[in-house]
Structure formats: structure tokens, C-alpha cells
Write a protein that holds these residues in place. Structure first.
Motif, PDB file in Angstrom:
ATOM      1  N   GLN A   1       0.834  -1.209   0.000  1.00 36.91           N
ATOM      2  CA  GLN A   1       0.000   0.000   0.000  1.00 36.91           C
ATOM      3  C   GLN A   1       0.865   1.253   0.000  1.00 36.91           C
ATOM      4  O   GLN A   1       0.567   2.222  -0.718  1.00 36.91           O
ATOM      5  N   GLN A   2       1.935   1.255   0.796  1.00 38.96           N
ATOM      6  CA  GLN A   2       2.835   2.415   0.828  1.00 38.96           C
ATOM      7  C   GLN A   2       3.436   2.693  -0.545  1.00 38.96           C
ATOM      8  O   GLN A   2       3.518   3.845  -0.991  1.00 38.96           O
ATOM      9  N   LEU A   3       3.863   1.644  -1.235  1.00 34.60           N
ATOM     10  CA  LEU A   3       4.444   1.799  -2.568  1.00 34.60           C
ATOM     11  C   LEU A   3       3.417   2.358  -3.553  1.00 34.60           C
ATOM     12  O   LEU A   3       3.736   3.225  -4.375  1.00 34.60           O
ATOM     13  N   LEU A   4       2.188   1.874  -3.471  1.00 36.37           N
ATOM     14  CA  LEU A   4       1.130   2.402  -4.335  1.00 36.37           C
ATOM     15  C   LEU A   4       0.891   3.881  -4.044  1.00 36.37           C
ATOM     16  O   LEU A   4       0.724   4.689  -4.968  1.00 36.37           O
ATOM     17  N   ASN A   5       0.893   4.225  -2.762  1.00 36.13           N
ATOM     18  CA  ASN A   5       0.625   5.617  -2.362  1.00 36.13           C
ATOM     19  C   ASN A   5       1.763   6.574  -2.751  1.00 36.13           C
ATOM     20  O   ASN A   5       1.546   7.780  -2.873  1.00 36.13           O
ATOM     21  N   THR A   6       2.971   6.016  -2.937  1.00 35.95           N
ATOM     22  CA  THR A   6       4.090   6.863  -3.361  1.00 35.95           C
ATOM     23  C   THR A   6       4.201   6.931  -4.884  1.00 35.95           C
ATOM     24  O   THR A   6       5.185   7.439  -5.418  1.00 35.95           O
ATOM     25  N   ASN A   7       3.167   6.406  -5.559  1.00 34.05           N
ATOM     26  CA  ASN A   7       3.079   6.521  -7.022  1.00 34.05           C
ATOM     27  C   ASN A   7       4.169   5.721  -7.733  1.00 34.05           C
ATOM     28  O   ASN A   7       4.640   6.120  -8.816  1.00 34.05           O
ATOM     29  N   TYR A   8       4.561   4.587  -7.141  1.00 33.32           N
ATOM     30  CA  TYR A   8       5.627   3.763  -7.718  1.00 33.32           C
ATOM     31  C   TYR A   8       5.297   3.329  -9.146  1.00 33.32           C
ATOM     32  O   TYR A   8       6.169   3.319 -10.020  1.00 33.32           O
ATOM     33  N   VAL A   9       4.040   2.959  -9.396  1.00 33.58           N
ATOM     34  CA  VAL A   9       3.664   2.471 -10.737  1.00 33.58           C
ATOM     35  C   VAL A   9       3.119   3.584 -11.623  1.00 33.58           C
ATOM     36  O   VAL A   9       2.829   3.364 -12.798  1.00 33.58           O
ATOM     37  N   GLY A  10       2.946   4.787 -11.056  1.00 30.57           N
ATOM     38  CA  GLY A  10       2.351   5.883 -11.827  1.00 30.57           C
ATOM     39  C   GLY A  10       0.853   5.712 -11.923  1.00 30.57           C
ATOM     40  O   GLY A  10       0.197   5.229 -10.986  1.00 30.57           O
ATOM     41  N   ASN A  11       0.276   6.090 -13.040  1.00 31.63           N
ATOM     42  CA  ASN A  11      -1.162   5.928 -13.264  1.00 31.63           C
ATOM     43  C   ASN A  11      -1.467   4.457 -13.546  1.00 31.63           C
ATOM     44  O   ASN A  11      -0.951   3.876 -14.503  1.00 31.63           O
ATOM     45  N   ILE A  12      -2.295   3.862 -12.694  1.00 37.13           N
ATOM     46  CA  ILE A  12      -2.603   2.432 -12.838  1.00 37.13           C
ATOM     47  C   ILE A  12      -3.480   2.214 -14.072  1.00 37.13           C
ATOM     48  O   ILE A  12      -4.481   2.907 -14.280  1.00 37.13           O
ATOM     49  N   ARG A  13      -3.097   1.227 -14.869  1.00 37.92           N
ATOM     50  CA  ARG A  13      -3.838   0.909 -16.083  1.00 37.92           C
ATOM     51  C   ARG A  13      -4.554  -0.434 -16.014  1.00 37.92           C
ATOM     52  O   ARG A  13      -5.518  -0.658 -16.736  1.00 37.92           O
ATOM     53  N   LEU A  14      -4.091  -1.325 -15.139  1.00 39.20           N
ATOM     54  CA  LEU A  14      -4.718  -2.645 -15.028  1.00 39.20           C
ATOM     55  C   LEU A  14      -4.341  -3.285 -13.693  1.00 39.20           C
ATOM     56  O   LEU A  14      -3.193  -3.200 -13.254  1.00 39.20           O
ATOM     57  N   ILE A  15      -5.335  -3.950 -13.063  1.00 33.27           N
ATOM     58  CA  ILE A  15      -5.121  -4.724 -11.841  1.00 33.27           C
ATOM     59  C   ILE A  15      -5.593  -6.151 -12.103  1.00 33.27           C
ATOM     60  O   ILE A  15      -6.701  -6.352 -12.613  1.00 33.27           O
ATOM     61  N   LYS A  16      -4.762  -7.130 -11.755  1.00 36.31           N
ATOM     62  CA  LYS A  16      -5.136  -8.544 -11.890  1.00 36.31           C
ATOM     63  C   LYS A  16      -4.969  -9.238 -10.540  1.00 36.31           C
ATOM     64  O   LYS A  16      -3.922  -9.109  -9.904  1.00 36.31           O
ATOM     65  N   ILE A  17      -5.992  -9.971 -10.126  1.00 35.15           N
ATOM     66  CA  ILE A  17      -5.954 -10.679  -8.847  1.00 35.15           C
ATOM     67  C   ILE A  17      -6.324 -12.139  -9.069  1.00 35.15           C
ATOM     68  O   ILE A  17      -7.366 -12.443  -9.650  1.00 35.15           O
ATOM     69  N   ASP A  18      -5.454 -13.047  -8.614  1.00 38.48           N
ATOM     70  CA  ASP A  18      -5.743 -14.486  -8.601  1.00 38.48           C
ATOM     71  C   ASP A  18      -5.674 -14.961  -7.164  1.00 38.48           C
ATOM     72  O   ASP A  18      -4.648 -14.764  -6.491  1.00 38.48           O
ATOM     73  N   TRP A  19      -6.756 -15.573  -6.692  1.00 37.72           N
ATOM     74  CA  TRP A  19      -6.759 -16.167  -5.350  1.00 37.72           C
ATOM     75  C   TRP A  19      -7.290 -17.580  -5.509  1.00 37.72           C
ATOM     76  O   TRP A  19      -8.495 -17.806  -5.594  1.00 37.72           O
ATOM     77  N   LEU A  20      -6.379 -18.528  -5.593  1.00 42.13           N
ATOM     78  CA  LEU A  20      -6.702 -19.876  -6.027  1.00 42.13           C
ATOM     79  C   LEU A  20      -6.312 -20.887  -4.965  1.00 42.13           C
ATOM     80  O   LEU A  20      -5.130 -21.142  -4.753  1.00 42.13           O
ATOM     81  N   GLY A  21      -7.300 -21.461  -4.297  1.00 40.88           N
ATOM     82  CA  GLY A  21      -7.055 -22.379  -3.194  1.00 40.88           C
ATOM     83  C   GLY A  21      -7.627 -23.760  -3.439  1.00 40.88           C
ATOM     84  O   GLY A  21      -8.414 -23.984  -4.359  1.00 40.88           O
ATOM     85  N   SER A  22      -7.251 -24.685  -2.569  1.00 44.50           N
ATOM     86  CA  SER A  22      -7.692 -26.082  -2.711  1.00 44.50           C
ATOM     87  C   SER A  22      -8.475 -26.578  -1.501  1.00 44.50           C
ATOM     88  O   SER A  22      -8.669 -27.782  -1.339  1.00 44.50           O
ATOM     89  N   SER A  23      -8.949 -25.656  -0.657  1.00 38.60           N
ATOM     90  CA  SER A  23      -9.603 -26.063   0.592  1.00 38.60           C
ATOM     91  C   SER A  23     -10.846 -26.908   0.354  1.00 38.60           C
ATOM     92  O   SER A  23     -11.240 -27.695   1.206  1.00 38.60           O
ATOM     93  N   ARG A  24     -11.492 -26.754  -0.810  1.00 44.04           N
ATOM     94  CA  ARG A  24     -12.699 -27.528  -1.115  1.00 44.04           C
ATOM     95  C   ARG A  24     -12.478 -28.471  -2.300  1.00 44.04           C
ATOM     96  O   ARG A  24     -13.445 -28.984  -2.873  1.00 44.04           O
TER      97      ARG A  24
ATOM     98  N   CYS B   1     -10.212  -3.960 -13.239  1.00 41.61           N
ATOM     99  CA  CYS B   1      -9.672  -4.937 -12.296  1.00 41.61           C
ATOM    100  C   CYS B   1     -10.282  -6.296 -12.607  1.00 41.61           C
ATOM    101  O   CYS B   1     -11.510  -6.426 -12.676  1.00 41.61           O
ATOM    102  N   GLN B   2      -9.433  -7.279 -12.787  1.00 41.74           N
ATOM    103  CA  GLN B   2      -9.872  -8.633 -13.116  1.00 41.74           C
ATOM    104  C   GLN B   2      -9.563  -9.560 -11.945  1.00 41.74           C
ATOM    105  O   GLN B   2      -8.433  -9.587 -11.447  1.00 41.74           O
ATOM    106  N   ILE B   3     -10.568 -10.334 -11.497  1.00 36.08           N
ATOM    107  CA  ILE B   3     -10.418 -11.194 -10.322  1.00 36.08           C
ATOM    108  C   ILE B   3     -10.798 -12.628 -10.673  1.00 36.08           C
ATOM    109  O   ILE B   3     -11.853 -12.868 -11.262  1.00 36.08           O
ATOM    110  N   ALA B   4      -9.947 -13.584 -10.281  1.00 34.42           N
ATOM    111  CA  ALA B   4     -10.275 -15.010 -10.369  1.00 34.42           C
ATOM    112  C   ALA B   4     -10.117 -15.606  -8.974  1.00 34.42           C
ATOM    113  O   ALA B   4      -9.051 -15.495  -8.368  1.00 34.42           O
ATOM    114  N   ILE B   5     -11.187 -16.216  -8.457  1.00 32.63           N
ATOM    115  CA  ILE B   5     -11.176 -16.799  -7.117  1.00 32.63           C
ATOM    116  C   ILE B   5     -11.654 -18.244  -7.213  1.00 32.63           C
ATOM    117  O   ILE B   5     -12.642 -18.530  -7.893  1.00 32.63           O
ATOM    118  N   SER B   6     -10.968 -19.153  -6.535  1.00 35.64           N
ATOM    119  CA  SER B   6     -11.376 -20.554  -6.538  1.00 35.64           C
ATOM    120  C   SER B   6     -11.025 -21.210  -5.217  1.00 35.64           C
ATOM    121  O   SER B   6     -10.034 -20.848  -4.576  1.00 35.64           O
TER     122      SER B   6
END
Length: 365
Positions: A133-156, A237-242
Motif C-alpha cells: 500500500q505504501q508503494l502504491l501511495n508513493t506513485n511507484y507504478v504511476g497511473n494504474i492501467r490494469l489490476i489482476k488478482i488471482d486467489w486460487l485455493g484447494s480447501s474444497r 480490475c480482473q479477479i479469479a477466485i477458486s
């Protein structure tokens, strides 16, 4: 010392009890379990003075200042409401309720009763995430153009895992409630609110064995969720959850901007608190691991890594109780996470994009 009652003894025994025992300003004064014998054993094993199978009796004990609830989601609203009406402080596991209107009612009740209510959105308190979060707030990436999130588990992923509340939509089951509730909170925390969304759910394991009679029962909850978001600042923002896949990279967030890239990820499947690393690169450079500042690291490690992050949730809650000031996350953040889950179900059912009102608009309705 703040006297805390423990309600919910699965996750409660593994994480809540050791964390409250470790915190220097909390004391576990009571345990609730619907089975009085189990309540007695848990209390004796943890040197807790009071135990009961009567929820009303537990929360009305004068020694109980606050209540921590980690029961299945379908019990949260009724129990949370009772706690707040009794004028006790509340810590609630996610998802906070079965729908956003219930969550909103709890939030408004907590404000009316002038008690401090929080939600266990523990990812806000993990060192790597805080540095991210600190890095994002210091503008490390500049203007964000895309966010990708994968949260892939095997609990079920194990098809022999029996049918229970997790397999029932009407009881708050499914991977969206289990993991998506967290994801919606940390997206709002890291990147801001959502303007509209589109969701597709899939039930990969459509039947599970009922342990009571050995028969197969139909599952009506989601095992996989694919969600597209447009944030209010226009960022996609693209999210894949399993919960049913064996993935080598279980939790991964990629942020791409006009100045650089940030990646937050963990290869840990069992201990989902530790193991996160951050990599960054500026345009033209190589992706390089970034060292997390010493002052953000957990001061102590526990056999169950979840205790480390939960202790920080407790500390924030205690700060709010002592100062009598609403904290973040409060039930307000729980309302927003639940609202996004409700609208995701609506989108999946209608097979359409859905507009998301601002949290202020929803609370004012």
C-alpha cells in the motif's frame, strides 16, 4: 483489561483464543458453545472462568465487555444484533451477514449504541500488504492501467469433503463469501471504490456427501468466481477466485501502471498470512524483489500464522474501545464488502453488468 467472550470455537479455538490470551489488554472471560460439554472443556483447557450453551446468558455477564464472533455466516446477523443491543463491543468474522441490508442495520446499531465494532479483514495488517500500500501511495507504478488478482485455493478440492453450511447459499456458503469478502475489502482499501461489476460463478463440485445419511446432496454455492470490476477512477480490475484448484501461486496481485509494475504474491497454501513477497520494476527495468521495512514486520511469530495478523486486528479494536472512536476497519467496511457480494450475485443471475452505488448512497437509503 477488556473482558472478551468467545463465540464460535472452530476458528475461534485456533486463532481467536490464543490471540486474545496473547494481547496485554484483553482477558477471555467467557466461552459459548451450543454443546454445554464442549463449552466446559474449552473453558477448562483455556482457564476461562465462564462457559454456557446460552448465548444471551454469556453476553449479559457483567465481566463481558466485548464479544468476538466466528460462527458460520448465517448466525452473524442475529448474534451480532444481540451483542450490540446489549451495549457490548463486537468483533465479527467475515462475511459479516447474509446480505448488505443486514450489515447496514448492524453498522447503524453500533453507532446508535456508541460501541466499537470491527471486522476481521486481516489482510490490511500483514506486513507485505502494508508495504505494498505504501508503494502504491508513493506513485511507484504511476497511473494504474490494469489490476489482476488471482486467489486460487484447494480447501474444497477434495470431493469427499462432506456437505455442510458451506454448500448452502442460504447459509452464506461459497468461495465468494469465504475469500471474495476479503478481496472486495482490500480492493477498496488499496485502490478505491467500485463503479460497476460483472460476475460469473461456477459450481465445480455439484454434489457432496451428507455425513448424516451418506447420501449425495446438491451443492448450490460457488466454487469458482470470475469478476470484472471498473473502479470509480476508471481502472479495470480482473479477479479469479477458486476454492477447488491446486495452484502453485495461490494468492497473487499484479498492478500495471504507466511508470512501473508491482506484484504482491505468496506461494504458501496452508499459512496464507506469511510468505508474501513484493516485486517491482520501473519501465525498462527487471522485476526485482523488494525488502519489506523492518518496522512493519510482525514482532512475534506463532505456530498458526493467522494469529499474527489477527493480533493486529485485536490491537486496533482495543484502541477504538479505549479511545471511544470508530476505527478502520469498522462494520462500515463490512457493509461495503457485503454490498459488492450481493451485487456480484445479482450480476451472475442476470448475466449483466451491475452499477455499484457509493457506500454513502447505500447507507443513506
Amino acid at each position: 483489561m477488556i473482558g472478551v467472550a468467545i463465540v464460535g470455537t472452530g476458528f475461534g479455538q485456533k486463532v481467536h483464543i490464543p490471540a486474545f490470551q496473547a494481547h496485554h489488554k484483553t482477558k477471555i472471560t467467557a466461552v459459548y458453545h451450543r454443546d454445554i460439554n464442549k463449552a466446559k472443556i474449552i473453558a477448562e483447557n483455556n482457564n476461562v472462568p465462564h462457559f454456557s450453551d446460552n448465548f444471551t446468558e454469556i453476553i449479559n455477564l457483567p465481566e463481558v465487555d466485548a464479544v468476538s464472533i466466528s460462527t458460520p455466516p448465517f448466525l452473524h446477523y442475529k448474534m451480532g444484533k444481540q451483542v450490540l443491543e446489549a451495549g457490548k463491543h463486537l468483533l465479527l468474522e467475515k462475511p459479516v451477514t447474509l446480505n448488505a441490508n443486514e450489515a447496514k442495520e448492524l453498522y447503524q446499531l453500533a453507532k446508535a449504541k456508541n460501541v466499537i465494532a470491527t471486522v476481521d479483514f486481516e489482510f490490511r495488517f500483514i506486513p507485505a500488504w502494508q508495504y505494498f500500500q505504501q508503494l502504491l501511495n508513493t506513485n511507484y507504478v504511476g497511473n494504474i492501467r490494469l489490476i489482476k488478482i488471482d486467489w486460487l485455493g484447494s480447501s474444497r478440492a477434495d470431493t469427499s469433503r462432506p456437505y455442510n453450511w458451506y454448500s448452502r447459499k442460504d447459509q452464506g456458503g461459497g468461495v465468494l463469501g469465504s475469500l471474495g469478502s476479503h478481496a472486495f475489502d482490500y480492493i477498496n482499501w488499496l485502490f478505491g471504490p467500485v463503479r460497476k461489476l460483472n460476475a460469473y460463478f461456477n459450481t465445480a463440485i455439484s454434489q457432496r456427501i451428507d455425513s448424516e445419511n451418506g447420501e449425495l446432496k446438491a451443492v448450490n454455492t460457488d466454487d469458482n468466481c470470475l469478476i470484472s470490476l471498473e473502479l470509480t477512477n476508471g481502472i479495470p480490475c480482473q479477479i479469479a477466485i477458486s476454492a477447488v484448484v491446486h495452484a502453485p501461486r495461490p494468492h497473487w496481485i499484479e498492478v500495471y501502471g504507466d511508470k512501473g509494475t508491482l506484484v504482491l504474491g505468496s506461494e504458501e497454501q496452508k499459512d496464507y498470512i506469511h510468505g508474501f513477497k513484493i516485486w517491482g520494476s520501473q519501465v525498462g527495468g527487471s522485476l526485482t524483489e523488494m525488502e519489506i521495512p523492518q518496522q512493519l514486520l510482525f514482532p512475534q511469530h506463532y505456530a498458526d500464522g493467522r494469529i499474527c495478523a489477527f493480533l493486529r486486528v485485536v490491537d486496533q479494536w482495543v484502541t477504538g474501545i479505549e479511545s471511544k472512536q470508530e476505527i478502520i476497519p469498522s462494520l462500515k467496511e463490512g457493509v461495503y464488502s457485503q454490498l459488492l457480494m450481493d451485487l456480484s450475485h445479482q450480476s451472475n443471475d442476470s448475466k449483466m453488468w451491475v452499477d455499484v452505488p457509493s457506500l454513502g448512497e447505500f447507507l443513506a437509503e
